[in-house]
Design a protein around this motif. Structure first.
Motif, PDB file in Angstrom:
ATOM      1  N   THR A 165       0.832  -1.205   0.000  1.00  0.00           N
ATOM      2  CA  THR A 165       0.000   0.000   0.000  1.00  0.00           C
ATOM      3  C   THR A 165       0.863   1.249   0.000  1.00  0.00           C
ATOM      4  O   THR A 165       0.615   2.200  -0.757  1.00  0.00           O
ATOM      5  N   GLY A 166       1.892   1.267   0.850  1.00  0.00           N
ATOM      6  CA  GLY A 166       2.798   2.414   0.872  1.00  0.00           C
ATOM      7  C   GLY A 166       3.514   2.601  -0.451  1.00  0.00           C
ATOM      8  O   GLY A 166       3.678   3.730  -0.925  1.00  0.00           O
ATOM      9  N   TYR A 167       3.933   1.494  -1.062  1.00  0.00           N
ATOM     10  CA  TYR A 167       4.623   1.560  -2.354  1.00  0.00           C
ATOM     11  C   TYR A 167       3.702   2.120  -3.431  1.00  0.00           C
ATOM     12  O   TYR A 167       4.107   2.970  -4.236  1.00  0.00           O
ATOM     13  N   ILE A 168       2.440   1.668  -3.464  1.00  0.00           N
ATOM     14  CA  ILE A 168       1.480   2.143  -4.461  1.00  0.00           C
ATOM     15  C   ILE A 168       1.246   3.641  -4.303  1.00  0.00           C
ATOM     16  O   ILE A 168       1.259   4.398  -5.286  1.00  0.00           O
ATOM     17  N   ARG A 169       1.019   4.091  -3.075  1.00  0.00           N
ATOM     18  CA  ARG A 169       0.779   5.525  -2.842  1.00  0.00           C
ATOM     19  C   ARG A 169       1.987   6.353  -3.264  1.00  0.00           C
ATOM     20  O   ARG A 169       1.855   7.428  -3.847  1.00  0.00           O
ATOM     21  N   ARG A 170       3.195   5.850  -2.975  1.00  0.00           N
ATOM     22  CA  ARG A 170       4.405   6.582  -3.347  1.00  0.00           C
ATOM     23  C   ARG A 170       4.574   6.637  -4.858  1.00  0.00           C
ATOM     24  O   ARG A 170       4.956   7.679  -5.422  1.00  0.00           O
ATOM     25  N   LYS A 171       4.290   5.528  -5.553  1.00  0.00           N
ATOM     26  CA  LYS A 171       4.405   5.505  -7.008  1.00  0.00           C
ATOM     27  C   LYS A 171       3.441   6.492  -7.654  1.00  0.00           C
ATOM     28  O   LYS A 171       3.805   7.209  -8.601  1.00  0.00           O
ATOM     29  N   VAL A 172       2.205   6.532  -7.175  1.00  0.00           N
ATOM     30  CA  VAL A 172       1.219   7.449  -7.740  1.00  0.00           C
ATOM     31  C   VAL A 172       1.632   8.894  -7.489  1.00  0.00           C
ATOM     32  O   VAL A 172       1.549   9.744  -8.373  1.00  0.00           O
ATOM     33  N   ARG A 173       2.109   9.167  -6.274  1.00  0.00           N
ATOM     34  CA  ARG A 173       2.535  10.530  -5.944  1.00  0.00           C
ATOM     35  C   ARG A 173       3.705  10.958  -6.816  1.00  0.00           C
ATOM     36  O   ARG A 173       3.727  12.074  -7.359  1.00  0.00           O
ATOM     37  N   ASN A 174       4.699  10.065  -6.982  1.00  0.00           N
ATOM     38  CA  ASN A 174       5.857  10.402  -7.807  1.00  0.00           C
ATOM     39  C   ASN A 174       5.479  10.567  -9.268  1.00  0.00           C
ATOM     40  O   ASN A 174       6.051  11.396  -9.980  1.00  0.00           O
ATOM     41  N   CYS A 175       4.515   9.779  -9.740  1.00  0.00           N
ATOM     42  CA  CYS A 175       4.054   9.892 -11.122  1.00  0.00           C
ATOM     43  C   CYS A 175       3.436  11.259 -11.366  1.00  0.00           C
ATOM     44  O   CYS A 175       3.676  11.894 -12.387  1.00  0.00           O
ATOM     45  N   MET A 176       2.628  11.728 -10.402  1.00  0.00           N
ATOM     46  CA  MET A 176       2.009  13.041 -10.540  1.00  0.00           C
ATOM     47  C   MET A 176       3.070  14.137 -10.531  1.00  0.00           C
ATOM     48  O   MET A 176       3.007  15.099 -11.297  1.00  0.00           O
ATOM     49  N   VAL A 177       4.072  14.005  -9.652  1.00  0.00           N
ATOM     50  CA  VAL A 177       5.169  14.971  -9.625  1.00  0.00           C
ATOM     51  C   VAL A 177       5.890  14.981 -10.961  1.00  0.00           C
ATOM     52  O   VAL A 177       6.174  16.032 -11.539  1.00  0.00           O
ATOM     53  N   ASN A 178       6.191  13.790 -11.479  1.00  0.00           N
ATOM     54  CA  ASN A 178       6.934  13.700 -12.726  1.00  0.00           C
ATOM     55  C   ASN A 178       6.198  14.351 -13.882  1.00  0.00           C
ATOM     56  O   ASN A 178       6.799  15.023 -14.715  1.00  0.00           O
ATOM     57  N   LYS A 179       4.865  14.165 -13.958  1.00  0.00           N
ATOM     58  CA  LYS A 179       4.108  14.729 -15.076  1.00  0.00           C
ATOM     59  C   LYS A 179       4.125  16.246 -15.052  1.00  0.00           C
ATOM     60  O   LYS A 179       4.285  16.892 -16.084  1.00  0.00           O
ATOM     61  N   THR A 180       3.938  16.849 -13.869  1.00  0.00           N
ATOM     62  CA  THR A 180       3.954  18.305 -13.799  1.00  0.00           C
ATOM     63  C   THR A 180       5.367  18.839 -14.018  1.00  0.00           C
ATOM     64  O   THR A 180       5.554  19.843 -14.698  1.00  0.00           O
ATOM     65  N   PHE A 181       6.365  18.136 -13.459  1.00  0.00           N
ATOM     66  CA  PHE A 181       7.736  18.592 -13.653  1.00  0.00           C
ATOM     67  C   PHE A 181       8.167  18.439 -15.103  1.00  0.00           C
ATOM     68  O   PHE A 181       8.950  19.268 -15.611  1.00  0.00           O
ATOM     69  N   GLN A 182       7.707  17.416 -15.791  1.00  0.00           N
ATOM     70  CA  GLN A 182       8.046  17.257 -17.203  1.00  0.00           C
ATOM     71  C   GLN A 182       7.587  18.465 -18.013  1.00  0.00           C
ATOM     72  O   GLN A 182       8.284  18.908 -18.931  1.00  0.00           O
ATOM     73  N   ALA A 183       6.408  18.994 -17.684  1.00  0.00           N
ATOM     74  CA  ALA A 183       5.932  20.191 -18.381  1.00  0.00           C
ATOM     75  C   ALA A 183       6.796  21.393 -18.026  1.00  0.00           C
ATOM     76  O   ALA A 183       7.097  22.229 -18.886  1.00  0.00           O
ATOM     77  N   ASP A 184       7.229  21.507 -16.756  1.00  0.00           N
ATOM     78  CA  ASP A 184       8.133  22.590 -16.363  1.00  0.00           C
ATOM     79  C   ASP A 184       9.450  22.479 -17.130  1.00  0.00           C
ATOM     80  O   ASP A 184       9.993  23.484 -17.623  1.00  0.00           O
ATOM     81  N   PHE A 185       9.972  21.257 -17.196  1.00  0.00           N
ATOM     82  CA  PHE A 185      11.253  21.018 -17.878  1.00  0.00           C
ATOM     83  C   PHE A 185      11.164  21.410 -19.347  1.00  0.00           C
ATOM     84  O   PHE A 185      12.075  22.058 -19.893  1.00  0.00           O
TER      85      PHE A 185
END
Length: 356
Positions: A165-185
């Motif tokens: 459960t902790g791994y799933i929540r962390r993966k989803v959170r990091n995925c959301m960070v990556n998508k917004t940061f990719q647009a910033d990049f």
């Protein structure tokens, strides 16, 4: 059972062995088969098995639920031909499975419970039990051990379920960070972020990219916020970057990134640009008490100031050294101190680029 291929004719997974003429779906994957396959069932057989269950506020139950039940009674004839061309969408189910786990935990718990009743192997049984524990925990079901068809194994797998459960929540959170940061990049480099050595080298060299990387992690509520806060504070002291808006859309551009201040109550839309020395903050008294809201594609020039409970529309250019303490409609250019509004279609054209 036939083959899937993409629109260029490339097979999804492997084709079937020449000697294979019939097999169950679960048997095929247990034997090392890979990739999605196209399944064709007779309507009368499909209708003879229980309907897919529905769960309140959820939209997903694995299609394989009926396939597994049919596997108990029938084998599938194998056809080594492409029956369907498929395209996997970026926002499709296959590419967002971790997010599906969080959105539809009751459906996944039901599916894992069915699989535990028809195990392919002991290893697969343990894996399904761990997933069952995790999905039940996400769904908030305190009776999952009592409802499990394998109660003792479920008790033993509960700690692993917590870890999953902790791994799933962390993966989803990091995925959301990556998508917004990719647009910033993309906005700040003109290149799509791919996680390559060159991309990471760019982040190391450019403090605007480093700041946005840590800000995105901070805004998504990392489990170690103290580290993120400390690093953002160090950027504030070294470069004068104090950017902590209430909400920041994707694709933020920091130009000549020094001495930029954005207050904690500010809302920033998608694909905005902030230039050196600009200030966006709140008023704490009077009729404009509150913080600004910036729409999409807003360009804030060097040393410009936006202050108070006001709304800037979409496609707005705030010229350098301008003071804005009033609402600004869409497609506008604001000039001067005090600022004056000039209507202009495509006001930010040529100033805001590299948007998705």
């Amino acid at each position: 059972m036939g083959l899937d291929a993409d629109f260029e004719g490339k097979l999804i997974g492997k084709d079937f062995p020449v000697a294979m003429t019939e097999i169950t779906l679960s048997g095929y994957y247990a034997a090392g088969g890979t990739g999605d396959k196209k399944l064709v069932y007779r309507t009368d057989i499909i209708n003879a098995y229980p309907e897919y269950p529905t769960f309140e506020d959820e939209k997903y139950v694995s299609l394989a639920y009926k396939y597994l039940l049919i596997d108990q009674d029938y084998k599938l004839a194998v056809l080594n031909d492409v029956l369907c061309n498929v395209e996997y969408q970026p926002d499709g189910s296959s590419n967002n499975m971790f997010r599906q786990y969080l959105r539809n935990p009751k459906g996944f718990a039901f599916w894992r419970m069915v699989k535990m009743q028809h195990p392919e192997s002991f290893k697969r049984l343990v894996m399904d039990c761990i997933h069952y524990c995790s999905s039940s925990q996400i769904a908030g079901n305190r009776n999952y051990i009592k409802e499990s068809p394998r109660k003792l194994l479920t008790v033993l797998c509960t700690p692993a379920g917590w870890a999953l459960t902790g791994y799933i929540r962390r993966k989803v959170r990091n995925c959301m960070v990556n998508k917004t940061f990719q647009a910033d990049f993309l906005r700040m480099t003109g290149r799509h972020y791919g996680g390559s050595f060159r991309d990471h080298f760019q982040i190391l060299l450019r403090h605007n990219l480093r700041y946005m990387w840590w800000y995105r992690r901070y805004s998504e509520k990392s489990r170690i916020p103290v580290v993120n806060i400390y690093i953002l504070h160090s950027f504030s002291k070294k470069y004068g970057l104090e950017i902590r808006p209430k909400h920041c859309g994707k694709g933020l551009y920091l130009g000549h990134p020094y001495n930029i201040t954005v207050g904690s109550g500010v809302v920033i839309g998608d694909y905005c640009s902030l230039q050196k020395g600009c200030t966006i903050g709140s008023e704490n008294r009077g009729k404009r008490c509150g913080s600004p809201v910036l729409g999409d594609r807003v360009y804030v020039g060097i040393n410009a100031t936006i202050i108070g409970n006001i709304k800037n529309g979409n496609d707005v250019m705030i010229a350098p050294n301008s003071l804005v303490n009033f609402d600004v409609p869409d497609h506008s250019v604001v000039l001067g101190n005090p600022g004056t509004i000039h209507h202009k279609e495509n006001a930010t054209e040529g100033y805001i680029a590299f948007c998705d």
